[in-house]
Design a protein around this motif. Structure first.
Motif, PDB file in Angstrom:
ATOM      1  N   MET A   1       1.263  -1.213   0.098  1.00 42.73           N
ATOM      2  CA  MET A   1       0.209  -0.474   0.147  1.00 42.73           C
ATOM      3  C   MET A   1       1.296   0.881   0.061  1.00 42.73           C
ATOM      4  N   ALA A   2       2.086   1.187   0.640  1.00 41.73           N
ATOM      5  CA  ALA A   2       2.825   2.739   0.471  1.00 41.73           C
ATOM      6  C   ALA A   2       3.533   2.633  -0.965  1.00 41.73           C
ATOM      7  N   MET A   3       3.367   2.114  -1.811  1.00 44.29           N
ATOM      8  CA  MET A   3       3.358   2.792  -3.343  1.00 44.29           C
ATOM      9  C   MET A   3       1.952   2.995  -3.697  1.00 44.29           C
ATOM     10  N   LEU A   4       0.783   2.299  -3.016  1.00 42.10           N
ATOM     11  CA  LEU A   4      -0.418   3.530  -3.759  1.00 42.10           C
ATOM     12  C   LEU A   4      -0.534   4.884  -3.140  1.00 42.10           C
ATOM     13  N   THR A   5      -0.324   4.673  -1.962  1.00 39.38           N
ATOM     14  CA  THR A   5       0.046   5.656  -0.794  1.00 39.38           C
ATOM     15  C   THR A   5       0.955   7.019  -1.854  1.00 39.38           C
ATOM     16  N   ASN A   6       2.556   6.561  -2.055  1.00 39.25           N
ATOM     17  CA  ASN A   6       2.898   7.958  -2.889  1.00 39.25           C
ATOM     18  C   ASN A   6       2.787   8.382  -4.326  1.00 39.25           C
ATOM     19  N   TRP A   7       1.724   7.375  -4.689  1.00 37.61           N
ATOM     20  CA  TRP A   7       1.072   7.706  -6.130  1.00 37.61           C
ATOM     21  C   TRP A   7       0.413   8.617  -5.875  1.00 37.61           C
ATOM     22  N   ALA A   8      -0.456   8.405  -4.793  1.00 38.89           N
ATOM     23  CA  ALA A   8      -2.186   9.041  -4.900  1.00 38.89           C
ATOM     24  C   ALA A   8      -1.800  10.665  -4.365  1.00 38.89           C
ATOM     25  N   SER A   9      -0.309  10.325  -2.837  1.00 41.04           N
ATOM     26  CA  SER A   9       0.242  11.855  -2.700  1.00 41.04           C
ATOM     27  C   SER A   9       0.762  12.349  -4.160  1.00 41.04           C
ATOM     28  N   ALA A  10       1.148  12.204  -4.705  1.00 36.94           N
ATOM     29  CA  ALA A  10       2.074  12.728  -5.976  1.00 36.94           C
ATOM     30  C   ALA A  10       0.897  13.324  -7.086  1.00 36.94           C
ATOM     31  N   GLY A  11      -0.324  13.321  -6.142  1.00 35.10           N
ATOM     32  CA  GLY A  11      -1.329  14.065  -6.940  1.00 35.10           C
ATOM     33  C   GLY A  11      -1.954  13.260  -8.444  1.00 35.10           C
ATOM     34  N   LEU A  12      -1.620  11.642  -8.468  1.00 35.75           N
ATOM     35  CA  LEU A  12      -2.607  10.784  -9.657  1.00 35.75           C
ATOM     36  C   LEU A  12      -3.204  10.211  -9.508  1.00 35.75           C
ATOM     37  N   GLY A  13      -4.261   9.584  -9.559  1.00 31.97           N
ATOM     38  CA  GLY A  13      -5.752   9.246  -9.239  1.00 31.97           C
ATOM     39  C   GLY A  13      -4.997   7.704  -9.558  1.00 31.97           C
ATOM     40  N   PRO A  14      -5.719   6.975  -8.409  1.00 32.82           N
ATOM     41  CA  PRO A  14      -5.486   5.755  -8.139  1.00 32.82           C
ATOM     42  C   PRO A  14      -6.130   4.836  -8.547  1.00 32.82           C
ATOM     43  N   ASP A  15      -6.902   4.805  -9.826  1.00 36.88           N
ATOM     44  CA  ASP A  15      -7.081   4.328 -10.903  1.00 36.88           C
ATOM     45  C   ASP A  15      -5.957   3.866 -12.360  1.00 36.88           C
ATOM     46  N   LEU A  16      -5.340   4.935 -12.310  1.00 35.04           N
ATOM     47  CA  LEU A  16      -4.309   4.717 -13.206  1.00 35.04           C
ATOM     48  C   LEU A  16      -2.934   3.452 -12.483  1.00 35.04           C
ATOM     49  N   PHE A  17      -3.326   3.662 -11.263  1.00 31.90           N
ATOM     50  CA  PHE A  17      -2.031   2.904 -10.293  1.00 31.90           C
ATOM     51  C   PHE A  17      -1.888   1.605 -11.198  1.00 31.90           C
ATOM     52  N   TRP A  18      -3.029   0.912 -10.952  1.00 30.02           N
ATOM     53  CA  TRP A  18      -3.495  -0.546 -11.069  1.00 30.02           C
ATOM     54  C   TRP A  18      -2.679  -0.854 -12.558  1.00 30.02           C
ATOM     55  N   ASP A  19      -2.771  -0.027 -13.137  1.00 34.25           N
ATOM     56  CA  ASP A  19      -1.609  -0.065 -15.063  1.00 34.25           C
ATOM     57  C   ASP A  19      -0.263   0.039 -14.665  1.00 34.25           C
ATOM     58  N   GLN A  20       0.751   0.313 -13.855  1.00 35.28           N
ATOM     59  CA  GLN A  20       1.940   1.223 -14.026  1.00 35.28           C
ATOM     60  C   GLN A  20       2.386  -0.966 -13.542  1.00 35.28           C
ATOM     61  N   THR A  21       4.281  -0.326 -14.632  1.00 37.18           N
ATOM     62  CA  THR A  21       4.924  -1.284 -13.994  1.00 37.18           C
ATOM     63  C   THR A  21       5.958  -0.722 -13.791  1.00 37.18           C
ATOM     64  N   PHE A  22       6.887  -1.795 -12.996  1.00 42.86           N
ATOM     65  CA  PHE A  22       7.985  -0.748 -11.851  1.00 42.86           C
ATOM     66  C   PHE A  22       8.557   0.482 -12.377  1.00 42.86           C
ATOM     67  N   ALA A  23       8.909   0.591 -13.686  1.00 40.60           N
ATOM     68  CA  ALA A  23       9.469   1.550 -14.470  1.00 40.60           C
ATOM     69  C   ALA A  23       8.700   2.475 -14.350  1.00 40.60           C
ATOM     70  N   THR A  24       6.737   2.093 -14.918  1.00 40.82           N
ATOM     71  CA  THR A  24       6.162   3.582 -15.138  1.00 40.82           C
ATOM     72  C   THR A  24       5.798   4.027 -13.818  1.00 40.82           C
ATOM     73  N   PHE A  25       5.758   3.125 -12.726  1.00 38.52           N
ATOM     74  CA  PHE A  25       5.739   3.978 -11.259  1.00 38.52           C
ATOM     75  C   PHE A  25       6.857   5.143 -10.932  1.00 38.52           C
ATOM     76  N   ASN A  26       7.824   4.484 -11.340  1.00 41.14           N
ATOM     77  CA  ASN A  26       9.166   4.917 -10.908  1.00 41.14           C
ATOM     78  C   ASN A  26       9.714   5.992 -11.873  1.00 41.14           C
ATOM     79  N   ALA A  27       8.902   5.925 -13.086  1.00 40.48           N
ATOM     80  CA  ALA A  27       9.219   7.477 -13.616  1.00 40.48           C
ATOM     81  C   ALA A  27       7.956   8.576 -13.312  1.00 40.48           C
ATOM     82  N   ALA A  28       7.686   7.883 -13.121  1.00 36.52           N
ATOM     83  CA  ALA A  28       5.871   8.933 -11.662  1.00 36.52           C
ATOM     84  C   ALA A  28       6.835   9.509 -11.310  1.00 36.52           C
ATOM     85  N   MET A  29       7.458   9.036 -10.025  1.00 37.28           N
ATOM     86  CA  MET A  29       7.621   9.523  -9.198  1.00 37.28           C
ATOM     87  C   MET A  29       8.576  10.154  -8.805  1.00 37.28           C
ATOM     88  N   LEU A  30       9.767   9.484 -10.043  1.00 39.28           N
ATOM     89  CA  LEU A  30      10.714  10.969 -10.820  1.00 39.28           C
ATOM     90  C   LEU A  30      10.381  11.845 -10.605  1.00 39.28           C
TER      91      LEU A  30
END
Length: 111
Positions: A1-30
């Motif tokens: 859940m920490a990854m989803l929390t980071n995703w949401a705190s970045a202002g990104l919608g939780p529905d998009l989170f589930w379609d991410q790979t580790f690479a796209t998640f890391n790119a979005a966080m960067l």
């Protein structure tokens, strides 16, 4: 859940989170971290300018402090043409001097 929390705190919608790979998640966080740094830099720059203007005896018109609008394509081409003419004039001046044997000639290019 920490990854989803980071995703949401970045202002990104939780529905998009589930379609991410580790690479796209890391790119979005960067990207989100870069946006936070850029936002912070803008806030600090705004504070600096506020202090600067507070101490100015006479403030210039606002347009002198704002960035110039981008040139149109025609304006940009005209500026480049003017710059090219200045460089050509400089080389012609050098070629006309007595201390060299430079020749300037027009060359046709393909394309």
């Amino acid at each position: 859940m920490a990854m989803l929390t980071n995703w949401a705190s970045a202002g990104l919608g939780p529905d998009l989170f589930w379609d991410q790979t580790f690479a796209t998640f890391n790119a979005a966080m960067l990207g989100a971290a870069k946006r936070r740094r850029d936002d912070y830099a803008h806030v600090i720059a705004g504070a600096w300018w506020g202090e600067f203007f507070a101490h100015e005896k006479k403030v210039k018109p606002l347009a002198e402090y704002l960035p110039k609008p981008p040139l149109s394509e025609d304006e940009e081409m005209a500026e480049r043409e003017a710059g090219s003419r200045k460089v050509l004039a400089m080389f012609r001046s050098i070629a006309a001097s007595d201390n060299n044997n430079m020749t300037i000639r027009r060359v046709k290019r393909d394309g």
